[in-house]
Design a protein around this motif. Structure first.
Motif, PDB file in Angstrom:
ATOM      1  N   ARG A 173       7.982 -11.862  -5.629  1.00 58.38           N
ATOM      2  CA  ARG A 173       6.839 -11.232  -6.301  1.00 58.38           C
ATOM      3  C   ARG A 173       6.370  -9.995  -5.529  1.00 58.38           C
ATOM      4  NH1 ARG A 173       4.414 -15.596  -7.325  1.00 58.38           N
ATOM      5  NH2 ARG A 173       3.202 -15.700  -5.413  1.00 58.38           N
ATOM      6  N   ALA A 174       6.363 -10.080  -4.203  1.00 61.94           N
ATOM      7  CA  ALA A 174       5.968  -8.935  -3.378  1.00 61.94           C
ATOM      8  C   ALA A 174       6.932  -7.774  -3.579  1.00 61.94           C
ATOM      9  CB  ALA A 174       5.914  -9.335  -1.907  1.00 61.94           C
ATOM     10  N   GLY A 175       8.231  -8.086  -3.620  1.00 63.93           N
ATOM     11  CA  GLY A 175       9.226  -7.036  -3.835  1.00 63.93           C
ATOM     12  C   GLY A 175       9.084  -6.391  -5.199  1.00 63.93           C
ATOM     13  N   LYS A 176       8.891  -7.216  -6.232  1.00 64.39           N
ATOM     14  CA  LYS A 176       8.744  -6.696  -7.589  1.00 64.39           C
ATOM     15  C   LYS A 176       7.497  -5.830  -7.713  1.00 64.39           C
ATOM     16  CE  LYS A 176       8.591  -8.155 -12.430  1.00 64.39           C
ATOM     17  NZ  LYS A 176       8.623  -9.323 -13.360  1.00 64.39           N
ATOM     18  N   ARG A 177       6.396  -6.292  -7.144  1.00 65.37           N
ATOM     19  CA  ARG A 177       5.151  -5.509  -7.210  1.00 65.37           C
ATOM     20  C   ARG A 177       5.290  -4.191  -6.458  1.00 65.37           C
ATOM     21  NH1 ARG A 177       0.035  -8.446  -5.218  1.00 65.37           N
ATOM     22  NH2 ARG A 177      -0.791  -6.411  -5.854  1.00 65.37           N
ATOM     23  N   SER A 178       6.005  -4.238  -5.334  1.00 63.19           N
ATOM     24  CA  SER A 178       6.197  -3.012  -4.549  1.00 63.19           C
ATOM     25  C   SER A 178       6.968  -1.968  -5.344  1.00 63.19           C
ATOM     26  CB  SER A 178       6.941  -3.324  -3.242  1.00 63.19           C
ATOM     27  OG  SER A 178       6.173  -4.181  -2.420  1.00 63.19           O
ATOM     28  N   ARG A 179       7.945  -2.436  -6.113  1.00 60.65           N
ATOM     29  CA  ARG A 179       8.744  -1.490  -6.910  1.00 60.65           C
ATOM     30  C   ARG A 179       7.988  -0.967  -8.116  1.00 60.65           C
ATOM     31  NH1 ARG A 179      12.518  -5.459  -5.728  1.00 60.65           N
ATOM     32  NH2 ARG A 179      12.284  -6.402  -7.795  1.00 60.65           N
ATOM     33  N   THR A 180       7.151  -1.807  -8.730  1.00 58.87           N
ATOM     34  CA  THR A 180       6.463  -1.397  -9.954  1.00 58.87           C
ATOM     35  C   THR A 180       5.109  -0.743  -9.705  1.00 58.87           C
ATOM     36  OG1 THR A 180       5.533  -3.628 -10.197  1.00 58.87           O
ATOM     37  CG2 THR A 180       7.611  -3.167 -11.320  1.00 58.87           C
ATOM     38  N   GLU A 181       4.427  -1.136  -8.635  1.00 60.09           N
ATOM     39  CA  GLU A 181       3.081  -0.627  -8.387  1.00 60.09           C
ATOM     40  C   GLU A 181       3.042   0.552  -7.415  1.00 60.09           C
ATOM     41  OE1 GLU A 181       0.408  -3.778  -7.311  1.00 60.09           O
ATOM     42  OE2 GLU A 181       1.314  -5.175  -8.766  1.00 60.09           O
ATOM     43  N   THR A 182       4.171   0.828  -6.761  1.00 55.41           N
ATOM     44  CA  THR A 182       4.241   1.978  -5.859  1.00 55.41           C
ATOM     45  C   THR A 182       5.486   2.801  -6.191  1.00 55.41           C
ATOM     46  OG1 THR A 182       5.643   1.058  -4.092  1.00 55.41           O
ATOM     47  CG2 THR A 182       3.308   0.447  -4.068  1.00 55.41           C
ATOM     48  N   LYS A 183       5.667   3.884  -5.468  1.00 61.34           N
ATOM     49  CA  LYS A 183       6.822   4.763  -5.684  1.00 61.34           C
ATOM     50  C   LYS A 183       7.892   4.548  -4.607  1.00 61.34           C
ATOM     51  CE  LYS A 183       3.891   8.384  -7.694  1.00 61.34           C
ATOM     52  NZ  LYS A 183       3.432   9.795  -7.557  1.00 61.34           N
ATOM     53  N   ILE A 184       7.859   3.379  -3.966  1.00 61.93           N
ATOM     54  CA  ILE A 184       8.748   3.124  -2.833  1.00 61.93           C
ATOM     55  C   ILE A 184      10.224   3.193  -3.212  1.00 61.93           C
ATOM     56  CG2 ILE A 184       8.795   0.620  -3.155  1.00 61.93           C
ATOM     57  CD1 ILE A 184       8.575   2.395   0.247  1.00 61.93           C
TER      58      ILE A 184
ATOM     59  N   GLN B   1       0.658   1.166   0.940  1.00 59.40           N
ATOM     60  CA  GLN B   1       0.432   0.418  -0.290  1.00 59.40           C
ATOM     61  C   GLN B   1       1.308  -0.829  -0.342  1.00 59.40           C
ATOM     62  OE1 GLN B   1       0.661   4.229  -2.912  1.00 59.40           O
ATOM     63  NE2 GLN B   1      -0.345   2.686  -4.166  1.00 59.40           N
ATOM     64  N   VAL B   2       2.547  -0.693   0.106  1.00 57.99           N
ATOM     65  CA  VAL B   2       3.453  -1.835   0.120  1.00 57.99           C
ATOM     66  C   VAL B   2       2.940  -2.897   1.097  1.00 57.99           C
ATOM     67  CG1 VAL B   2       5.785  -2.611   0.710  1.00 57.99           C
ATOM     68  CG2 VAL B   2       5.461  -0.471  -0.548  1.00 57.99           C
ATOM     69  N   GLU B   3       2.469  -2.469   2.250  1.00 57.91           N
ATOM     70  CA  GLU B   3       1.935  -3.418   3.232  1.00 57.91           C
ATOM     71  C   GLU B   3       0.727  -4.155   2.676  1.00 57.91           C
ATOM     72  OE1 GLU B   3       1.280  -0.877   6.585  1.00 57.91           O
ATOM     73  OE2 GLU B   3       3.223  -1.334   7.488  1.00 57.91           O
ATOM     74  N   ALA B   4      -0.096  -3.444   1.885  1.00 53.71           N
ATOM     75  CA  ALA B   4      -1.265  -4.082   1.273  1.00 53.71           C
ATOM     76  C   ALA B   4      -0.832  -5.156   0.273  1.00 53.71           C
ATOM     77  CB  ALA B   4      -2.134  -3.031   0.581  1.00 53.71           C
ATOM     78  N   ILE B   5       0.206  -4.863  -0.489  1.00 48.44           N
ATOM     79  CA  ILE B   5       0.733  -5.843  -1.453  1.00 48.44           C
ATOM     80  C   ILE B   5       1.277  -7.065  -0.716  1.00 48.44           C
ATOM     81  CG2 ILE B   5       2.617  -6.257  -3.089  1.00 48.44           C
ATOM     82  CD1 ILE B   5       2.242  -3.360  -4.034  1.00 48.44           C
ATOM     83  N   ILE B   6       2.008  -6.836   0.371  1.00 50.94           N
ATOM     84  CA  ILE B   6       2.559  -7.945   1.157  1.00 50.94           C
ATOM     85  C   ILE B   6       1.427  -8.813   1.717  1.00 50.94           C
ATOM     86  CG2 ILE B   6       3.832  -8.532   3.259  1.00 50.94           C
ATOM     87  CD1 ILE B   6       5.533  -6.023   2.755  1.00 50.94           C
ATOM     88  N   ALA B   7       0.352  -8.156   2.180  1.00 52.54           N
ATOM     89  CA  ALA B   7      -0.792  -8.905   2.713  1.00 52.54           C
ATOM     90  C   ALA B   7      -1.435  -9.763   1.635  1.00 52.54           C
ATOM     91  CB  ALA B   7      -1.817  -7.922   3.291  1.00 52.54           C
ATOM     92  N   GLU B   8      -1.533  -9.220   0.422  1.00 54.12           N
ATOM     93  CA  GLU B   8      -2.103  -9.991  -0.690  1.00 54.12           C
ATOM     94  C   GLU B   8      -1.251 -11.213  -1.006  1.00 54.12           C
ATOM     95  OE1 GLU B   8      -2.600  -7.460  -4.049  1.00 54.12           O
ATOM     96  OE2 GLU B   8      -4.010  -6.117  -3.050  1.00 54.12           O
ATOM     97  N   GLU B   9       0.062 -11.012  -1.019  1.00 55.39           N
ATOM     98  CA  GLU B   9       0.947 -12.127  -1.330  1.00 55.39           C
ATOM     99  C   GLU B   9       0.960 -13.163  -0.207  1.00 55.39           C
ATOM    100  OE1 GLU B   9       2.249 -12.815  -4.117  1.00 55.39           O
ATOM    101  OE2 GLU B   9       1.650 -10.954  -5.097  1.00 55.39           O
ATOM    102  N   LEU B  10       0.810 -12.709   1.030  1.00 53.29           N
ATOM    103  CA  LEU B  10       0.711 -13.653   2.143  1.00 53.29           C
ATOM    104  C   LEU B  10      -0.551 -14.498   2.031  1.00 53.29           C
ATOM    105  CD1 LEU B  10       1.922 -11.549   5.218  1.00 53.29           C
ATOM    106  CD2 LEU B  10       2.987 -13.617   4.313  1.00 53.29           C
ATOM    107  N   ASP B  11      -1.653 -13.863   1.656  1.00 46.82           N
ATOM    108  CA  ASP B  11      -2.912 -14.595   1.460  1.00 46.82           C
ATOM    109  C   ASP B  11      -2.752 -15.618   0.328  1.00 46.82           C
ATOM    110  OD1 ASP B  11      -4.145 -13.190   3.470  1.00 46.82           O
ATOM    111  OD2 ASP B  11      -5.140 -11.758   2.134  1.00 46.82           O
ATOM    112  N   ARG B  12      -2.083 -15.194  -0.714  1.00 46.75           N
ATOM    113  CA  ARG B  12      -1.863 -16.068  -1.859  1.00 46.75           C
ATOM    114  C   ARG B  12      -1.007 -17.269  -1.465  1.00 46.75           C
ATOM    115  NH1 ARG B  12       0.449 -13.703  -7.614  1.00 46.75           N
ATOM    116  NH2 ARG B  12       0.485 -15.662  -8.790  1.00 46.75           N
TER     117      ARG B  12
END
Length: 286
Positions: A19-30, A187-198
């Protein structure tokens, strides 16, 4: 039970990572800026084509780089591809996977007169494409030279209708792509932090899963037992009515268990169970 818990933990961790990988690809320009020489080369060919769907593109070579080029071209919707190679068996073996055309290296000069683009990646010791092969063209052609040493003579880049990109030029594109990706790291690190919290919240909740499972199983056993008694008393029941009665009993159990289930999960997630799970086990005789 311990094995089941470990499996559930690994499954949840895996799902969180996906989920973190998918969000990183869709929610950022990484992932929007290619950072490999082959992918950038293919994107340059596509970028300079007026109509990718109908363009004629040559892939010169039949090695690993040629394979990557073909995959990239097809991913961009380019289907009219001809594999050109000194060894025809190798060209055929590579081309047949996608139903592509092949041609011998001796036809390269003729093919370059009408092609819209070309990607070269051979192990030739000296250039196999020289200015004479490209002179007289009336339409532009983009040539990406992935070979080291070069497959395309540098003088070809001076021709009016030729857009030539060699490995050195592609390395500059790689550097720019990496720079753009680095901007997305926060932005990617923020997404990873959210998924870690989850995941952490789920892990805490999982501590009460065995109790919740036992509670639901107990309730289901009681439901089915009492439903059987009722149906025996009622005798023949219309199938549609039977479905409604069964649904009603399921809904009642679900509603009754909702609040204690939510309370246990919430307190587990917050780390404030304070004996609540043991009390639930005692109250329901689990």
């Amino acid at each position: 039970i311990e094995q089941q818990s470990a499996d559930a933990l690994l499954k949840s961790a895996f799902q969180s990572a996906i989920r973190a990988g998918k969000r990183s690809r869709t929610e950022t320009k990484i992932s929007r800026n290619p950072v490999s020489v082959s992918s950038i080369g293919v994107s340059l060919v596509k970028r300079n084509l007026a109509s990718p769907a109908t363009a004629e593109v040559l892939v010169v070579g039949a090695g690993e780089m040629a394979l990557l080029a073909i995959k990239g071209l097809i991913a961009f919707g380019i289907q009219n591809i001809t594999v050109v190679n000194r060894s025809q068996p190798k060209a055929v073996a590579l081309a047949k996977r996608w139903g592509l055309k092949t041609a011998p290296l001796s036809d390269l000069g003729q093919l370059l007169q009408t092609a819209d683009g070309a990607v070269t990646a051979t192990s030739a010791p000296e250039p196999i494409i020289v200015p004479q092969m490209l002179s007289g063209r009336s339409q532009p052609i983009t040539i990406v030279d992935l070979a080291v040493p070069r497959d395309v003579a540098p003088q070809c880049g001076a021709l009016t209708e030729v857009n030539l990109f060699d490995v050195d030029a592609l390395k500059n594109e790689v550097a720019e792509g990496l720079a753009e990706r680095e901007k997305e790291i926060p932005q990617v690190e923020a997404i990873i932090a959210e998924e870690l919290d989850r995941f952490s919240a789920w892990e805490k909740e999982s501590a009460v899963f065995p109790t919740l499972t036992a509670l639901r199983q107990q309730a289901e056993q009681i439901r089915q037992k009492e439903l059987a008694k009722t149906l025996k008393y009622l005798g023949d029941v219309d199938p549609d009515m039977l479905k409604h009665i069964d649904k009603l009993s399921q809904t009642l159990v679900k509603q009754l268990l909702h609040r204690p289930t939510k309370a246990l999960r919430d307190e587990a997630r917050n780390g404030t169970l304070n004996g609540l799970e043991e009390s639930a086990q005692k109250l329901f005789d689990l």
